[in-house]
Design a protein around this motif. Structure first.
Motif, PDB file in Angstrom:
ATOM      1  N   GLU A  40       0.819  -1.200   0.000  1.00 10.74           N
ATOM      2  CA  GLU A  40       0.000   0.000   0.000  1.00 10.74           C
ATOM      3  C   GLU A  40       0.858   1.256   0.000  1.00 10.74           C
ATOM      4  N   LEU A  41       2.112   1.111   0.387  1.00  6.55           N
ATOM      5  CA  LEU A  41       3.007   2.251   0.337  1.00  6.55           C
ATOM      6  C   LEU A  41       3.339   2.596  -1.098  1.00  6.55           C
ATOM      7  N   PRO A  42       3.458   3.880  -1.429  1.00 11.80           N
ATOM      8  CA  PRO A  42       3.864   4.243  -2.790  1.00 11.80           C
ATOM      9  C   PRO A  42       5.330   3.913  -3.023  1.00 11.80           C
ATOM     10  N   TRP A  43       5.640   3.451  -4.231  1.00 13.48           N
ATOM     11  CA  TRP A  43       7.011   3.175  -4.622  1.00 13.48           C
ATOM     12  C   TRP A  43       7.549   4.369  -5.393  1.00 13.48           C
ATOM     13  N   HIS A  44       8.824   4.663  -5.182  1.00 12.14           N
ATOM     14  CA  HIS A  44       9.411   5.882  -5.731  1.00 12.14           C
ATOM     15  C   HIS A  44      10.726   5.581  -6.443  1.00 12.14           C
ATOM     16  N   HIS A  45      10.947   6.247  -7.551  1.00 14.89           N
ATOM     17  CA  HIS A  45      12.189   6.052  -8.303  1.00 14.89           C
ATOM     18  C   HIS A  45      13.330   6.883  -7.720  1.00 14.89           C
ATOM     19  N   ALA A  46      12.982   7.874  -6.900  1.00 13.42           N
ATOM     20  CA  ALA A  46      13.995   8.762  -6.320  1.00 13.42           C
ATOM     21  C   ALA A  46      13.515   9.251  -4.977  1.00 13.42           C
ATOM     22  N   LEU A  47      14.448   9.592  -4.136  1.00 16.05           N
ATOM     23  CA  LEU A  47      14.147  10.102  -2.808  1.00 16.05           C
ATOM     24  C   LEU A  47      14.986  11.355  -2.563  1.00 16.05           C
ATOM     25  N   SER A  48      14.402  12.280  -1.809  1.00 18.13           N
ATOM     26  CA  SER A  48      15.067  13.555  -1.596  1.00 18.13           C
ATOM     27  C   SER A  48      15.038  13.956  -0.138  1.00 18.13           C
ATOM     28  N   LEU A  49      16.076  14.623   0.277  1.00 20.58           N
ATOM     29  CA  LEU A  49      16.143  15.090   1.651  1.00 20.58           C
ATOM     30  C   LEU A  49      15.186  16.231   1.913  1.00 20.58           C
ATOM     31  N   PHE A  50      14.930  17.061   0.919  1.00 24.81           N
ATOM     32  CA  PHE A  50      14.179  18.288   1.145  1.00 24.81           C
ATOM     33  C   PHE A  50      12.812  18.310   0.491  1.00 24.81           C
ATOM     34  N   GLY A  51      12.403  17.206  -0.112  1.00 23.54           N
ATOM     35  CA  GLY A  51      11.026  17.132  -0.557  1.00 23.54           C
ATOM     36  C   GLY A  51      10.779  17.336  -2.031  1.00 23.54           C
ATOM     37  N   GLY A  52      11.781  17.290  -2.869  1.00 16.45           N
ATOM     38  CA  GLY A  52      11.549  17.426  -4.299  1.00 16.45           C
ATOM     39  C   GLY A  52      12.740  16.928  -5.094  1.00 16.45           C
ATOM     40  N   LYS A  54      14.429  16.669  -9.227  1.00 17.39           N
ATOM     41  CA  LYS A  54      14.404  17.324 -10.531  1.00 17.39           C
ATOM     42  C   LYS A  54      13.900  16.411 -11.630  1.00 17.39           C
ATOM     43  N   TYR A  55      14.293  15.126 -11.577  1.00 23.81           N
ATOM     44  CA  TYR A  55      14.056  14.228 -12.709  1.00 23.81           C
ATOM     45  C   TYR A  55      12.859  13.321 -12.443  1.00 23.81           C
ATOM     46  N   PRO A  56      11.927  13.210 -13.410  1.00 21.33           N
ATOM     47  CA  PRO A  56      10.737  12.365 -13.230  1.00 21.33           C
ATOM     48  C   PRO A  56      11.074  10.892 -13.388  1.00 21.33           C
ATOM     49  N   ALA A  57      10.088  10.054 -13.139  1.00 19.18           N
ATOM     50  CA  ALA A  57      10.304   8.608 -13.161  1.00 19.18           C
ATOM     51  C   ALA A  57      10.759   8.105 -14.527  1.00 19.18           C
ATOM     52  N   ASP A  58      10.370   8.779 -15.590  1.00 16.05           N
ATOM     53  CA  ASP A  58      10.735   8.320 -16.929  1.00 16.05           C
ATOM     54  C   ASP A  58      11.921   9.094 -17.504  1.00 16.05           C
ATOM     55  N   PHE A  59      12.745   9.708 -16.643  1.00 17.45           N
ATOM     56  CA  PHE A  59      13.867  10.491 -17.173  1.00 17.45           C
ATOM     57  C   PHE A  59      14.856   9.580 -17.893  1.00 17.45           C
ATOM     58  N   LYS A  60      15.535  10.139 -18.887  1.00 16.72           N
ATOM     59  CA  LYS A  60      16.441   9.358 -19.735  1.00 16.72           C
ATOM     60  C   LYS A  60      17.901   9.470 -19.295  1.00 16.72           C
ATOM     61  N   ARG A  61      18.265  10.608 -18.714  1.00 14.80           N
ATOM     62  CA  ARG A  61      19.641  10.835 -18.288  1.00 14.80           C
ATOM     63  C   ARG A  61      19.682  12.090 -17.437  1.00 14.80           C
ATOM     64  N   PHE A  62      20.791  12.291 -16.745  1.00 12.89           N
ATOM     65  CA  PHE A  62      21.012  13.539 -16.032  1.00 12.89           C
ATOM     66  C   PHE A  62      21.360  14.646 -17.032  1.00 12.89           C
ATOM     67  N   ASP A  63      20.931  15.874 -16.753  1.00 12.10           N
ATOM     68  CA  ASP A  63      21.160  16.986 -17.670  1.00 12.10           C
ATOM     69  C   ASP A  63      22.636  17.323 -17.836  1.00 12.10           C
ATOM     70  N   PRO A 116      21.059  19.229  -4.627  1.00  3.81           N
ATOM     71  CA  PRO A 116      21.782  19.152  -3.355  1.00  3.81           C
ATOM     72  C   PRO A 116      21.504  17.904  -2.547  1.00  3.81           C
ATOM     73  N   ASP A 117      20.405  17.191  -2.832  1.00  3.74           N
ATOM     74  CA  ASP A 117      20.021  16.146  -1.892  1.00  3.74           C
ATOM     75  C   ASP A 117      19.242  14.987  -2.498  1.00  3.74           C
ATOM     76  N   ALA A 118      19.193  14.853  -3.808  1.00  2.00           N
ATOM     77  CA  ALA A 118      18.370  13.823  -4.441  1.00  2.00           C
ATOM     78  C   ALA A 118      19.192  12.582  -4.742  1.00  2.00           C
ATOM     79  N   ASN A 119      18.574  11.402  -4.557  1.00  2.00           N
ATOM     80  CA  ASN A 119      19.197  10.117  -4.849  1.00  2.00           C
ATOM     81  C   ASN A 119      18.256   9.289  -5.717  1.00  2.00           C
ATOM     82  N   TYR A 120      18.823   8.647  -6.740  1.00  4.00           N
ATOM     83  CA  TYR A 120      18.051   7.870  -7.713  1.00  4.00           C
ATOM     84  C   TYR A 120      18.508   6.418  -7.700  1.00  4.00           C
ATOM     85  N   GLY A 121      17.644   5.543  -8.158  1.00  5.65           N
ATOM     86  CA  GLY A 121      17.930   4.121  -8.096  1.00  5.65           C
ATOM     87  C   GLY A 121      19.115   3.703  -8.942  1.00  5.65           C
ATOM     88  N   LEU A 122      19.994   2.875  -8.360  1.00  4.14           N
ATOM     89  CA  LEU A 122      21.106   2.277  -9.086  1.00  4.14           C
ATOM     90  C   LEU A 122      20.902   0.763  -9.077  1.00  4.14           C
TER      91      LEU A 122
END
Length: 632
Positions: A40-52, A54-63, A116-122
């Protein structure tokens, strides 16, 4: 301090921020009845320290990467010291570990260098946790593979967590609030915490380096069973974009890019890991490394000395721009660098003695004579992160946090803004040395025949332990002020093996140390300054701090309910640490100095929080290389 790709010690408040990913087609999310409720918990492709993020779930690469960066070429770098170990589980506790070997492994998450604080799945493709952060679940990617072709499994994650927590002094403290790591589905691993409210623990678990259980529980080429609690020079098995190609123990190590690397096409890796080979040569200190750089035996040089930066790069290749000098601003971390004073020595347990040692350091003259005047003196344990630096007097939330500790901290915490002594001229030097002598006299020491002696008439001596000539020349300058106080001072520079062994066992009087701070401090503060780490061999609590007030403030940092409370708690701890004089602060700059042979290119602009981001997003530029001459 530059933050590594994995940012293992970047910590802070971790918040889920993206829409639910949902169930993957044809694959049950959770197998057991207990775990089923957790879907029932939502699954997330990225987690952030401050609540947001930059890159959506379908992002292709870092800018900040070049997705069309050419692959190939090699880069030659250097390390000061030596190595006799490839087992990073016991790094800092046993042997001298080759830092490059860490690049063969991967973590569950990886940071974005333009946030400054976002982490994405590896290794993990998704994460989920409840609102109270009492646990977190990571889902491994089905494609994740070790270099031998076997899949990365929940068993590997559990094995890795237990090995680090049990055998690494640093991680035993860092993971102390993680009580259980268990498999809860085919590809799902759950980390349970010792209570709610420690908002950074999902980050910490996401930074876990994962090792292959089947390899470590197997046997080597001689049939000997491997042991993850011991040092080894057997080339280990990894899952990352590089593997160890060859090495010469204590002298060099070469990594080669894995051509069939499982993760080369996932978004977090596009445009990165572009070199075919990464080589590190080991040197006793920076001097021979610098000469190797000039001789074109090294491509990339980190210059630690301001004086050498100003004077040692006037050679033909630099004059004709085949060698480039560049400053890279540090935006992702703060620090305190200073001579740690070992409170395990009886003569340093009196705060007046420690404070006297600070008065004896003529930073202003040292900065002018040895460092071309470019440095500023560290005056905070968070120098470089202004919002955490204690300034003025405590007020507001910070004062509220400190008030219950009034009888446990120096009174100056509430009455006097901290400021380092200012020297730089003969009058100031005399004034500060007189103040130091008054403090030493109040602590029971007196001058006799121009020597400082204790109550028994024994000379007061101390040794400054140094790792290399850079440390030594600054220590010798500091020694002049200590000599004028009548102290019997020796400066001792030892080889890397001796140095590491003495630091692990806290066998020193004073030695240079550096505590790096992330932009969201957290559980690592226990290893830095907590009482429980003071006698733990290999911990970073070099002074041996055992202070209940600081323990309380560390808890306030870790369990901060919002950013405002985190900032106030950090300021309060900074102030209390400073007024206890656990270190003699040295200096800071705010940039990293790099010289390089002009054979490489990078995206423009570079990521804001990656410092130089070398070699991660750079690539071999054949056209530039042809113009520099030398190797192909």
């Amino acid at each position: 301090m530059a933050i590594t790709r994995r940012q293992l010690l970047q910590s802070g408040t971790f918040a889920a921020v993206t829409p639910a990913l949902g169930t993957l087609a044809g694959v049950p999310i959770i197998e057991t009845a207990k775990a089923q409720a957790q879907t029932e918990l939502p699954w997330h492709h990225a987690l952030s320290l401050f609540g947001g993020v930059k890159y959506p779930a379908d992002f292709k690469r870092f800018d900040y990467v070049n997705p069309d960066a050419p692959r190939g070429g090699s880069v030659r770098q250097y390390q000061v010291g030596t190595f006799d170990n490839f087992n990073i589980v016991v790094a800092g506790f046993k042997g001298n570990t080759a830092g490059a070997v860490g690049l063969i492994y991967e973590t569950l998450l990886t940071p974005s260098l333009d946030e400054p604080d976002a982490n994405y799945g590896l290794l993990a493709e998704a994460a989920a946790h409840p609102e109270d952060r009492s646990y977190v679940i990571y889902r491994l990617r089905t494609a994740a593979r070790w270099h031998d072709g076997k899949p990365v499994t929940p068993d590997d994650v559990i094995f890795s967590f237990n090995a680090l927590k049990k055998n690494s002094p640093m991680f035993s403290a860092y993971y102390r609030h993680i009580t259980k790591c268990e498999q809860v589905g085919d590809r799902d691993v759950k980390f349970t915490f010792d209570g709610p409210g420690n908002r950074e623990l999902p980050t910490i678990t996401g930074q876990l380096t994962v090792f292959p259980k089947h390899w470590w529980e197997g046997t080597d080429a001689q049939g000997k069973k491997r042991d993850i609690t011991q040092t080894t020079l057997e080339i280990p098995l990894g899952s990352g974009p590089y593997r160890v190609k060859q090495f010469d123990a204590g002298r060099s190590i070469v990594l080669e890019r894995v051509k069939d690397y499982w993760g080369k096409d996932i978004p977090v890796n596009i445009g990165q890991n572009n070199f075919d080979e990464l080589r590190w040569d080991y040197f006793r200190d920076d001097l021979p490394a610098r000469e190797a750089f000039k001789a074109d035996d090294i491509d990339w040089m980190l210059e630690r000395s301001a004086k050498e930066w100003a004077s040692s790069y006037d050679f033909p290749a630099a004059r004709d721009k085949r060698v480039i000098k560049e400053l890279f601003p540090i935006r992702n971390s703060g620090r305190m660098q200073g001579w740690a004073i070992n409170l395990r020595r009886p003569q340093f347990q009196d705060v007046r003695v420690r404070r006297a040692l600070n008065f004896a350091f003529d930073f202003e003259e040292e900065n002018r004579v040895l460092s071309t005047g470019v440095y500023k003196r560290d005056d905070s344990y968070f120098d470089g992160i202004p919002e955490f630096m204690a300034t003025g007097l405590p007020e507001g939330k910070e004062l509220e946090i400190l008030e219950p500790l009034r009888d446990k901290v120096p009174p100056e915490v509430f009455t006097t803004p901290y400021q380092n002594p200012v020297n730089g001229n003969s009058e100031n030097v005399r004034t500060n040395l007189r103040e130091a002598l008054h403090l030493l006299k109040d602590a029971g020491f007196v001058a006799k025949d121009r020597k400082l002696v204790d109550a028994k008439g024994q000379p007061v001596s101390l040794e400054i332990l140094c790792r290399d000539p850079n440390d030594e020349r600054i220590a010798l300058f500091y020694k002049q002020g200590l000599d004028r106080l009548g102290l019997t001072v020796s400066v001792r520079t030892v080889d890397d093996v001796q140095y590491q062994n003495r630091i692990r066992s806290f066998d020193f009087d004073l030695t240079t140390t550096l505590w790096g701070q992330s932009i969201s401090p957290g559980n690592e503060q226990r290893d830095y300054f907590g009482s429980a780490s003071a006698d733990h061999p290999g911990s970073r609590n070099l002074p041996g701090i055992k202070n209940p007030a600081i323990d309380t403030l560390i808890d306030r940092i870790i369990f901060a309910k919002d950013r405002a409370e985190l900032v106030a708690a950090c300021k309060a701890m900074d102030r209390v640490l400073l007024w206890n004089f656990y270190v003699v602060p040295q200096f800071t700059y705010g940039f990293e100095r790099y010289a390089r042979w002009d054979r490489f290119s990078h995206p423009d602009p570079l990521p804001k929080y990656g410092v130089s981001a070398f070699p991660t997003v750079w690539w071999w530029d054949a056209a530039k290389a042809a113009k520099t001459g030398g190797r192909s």
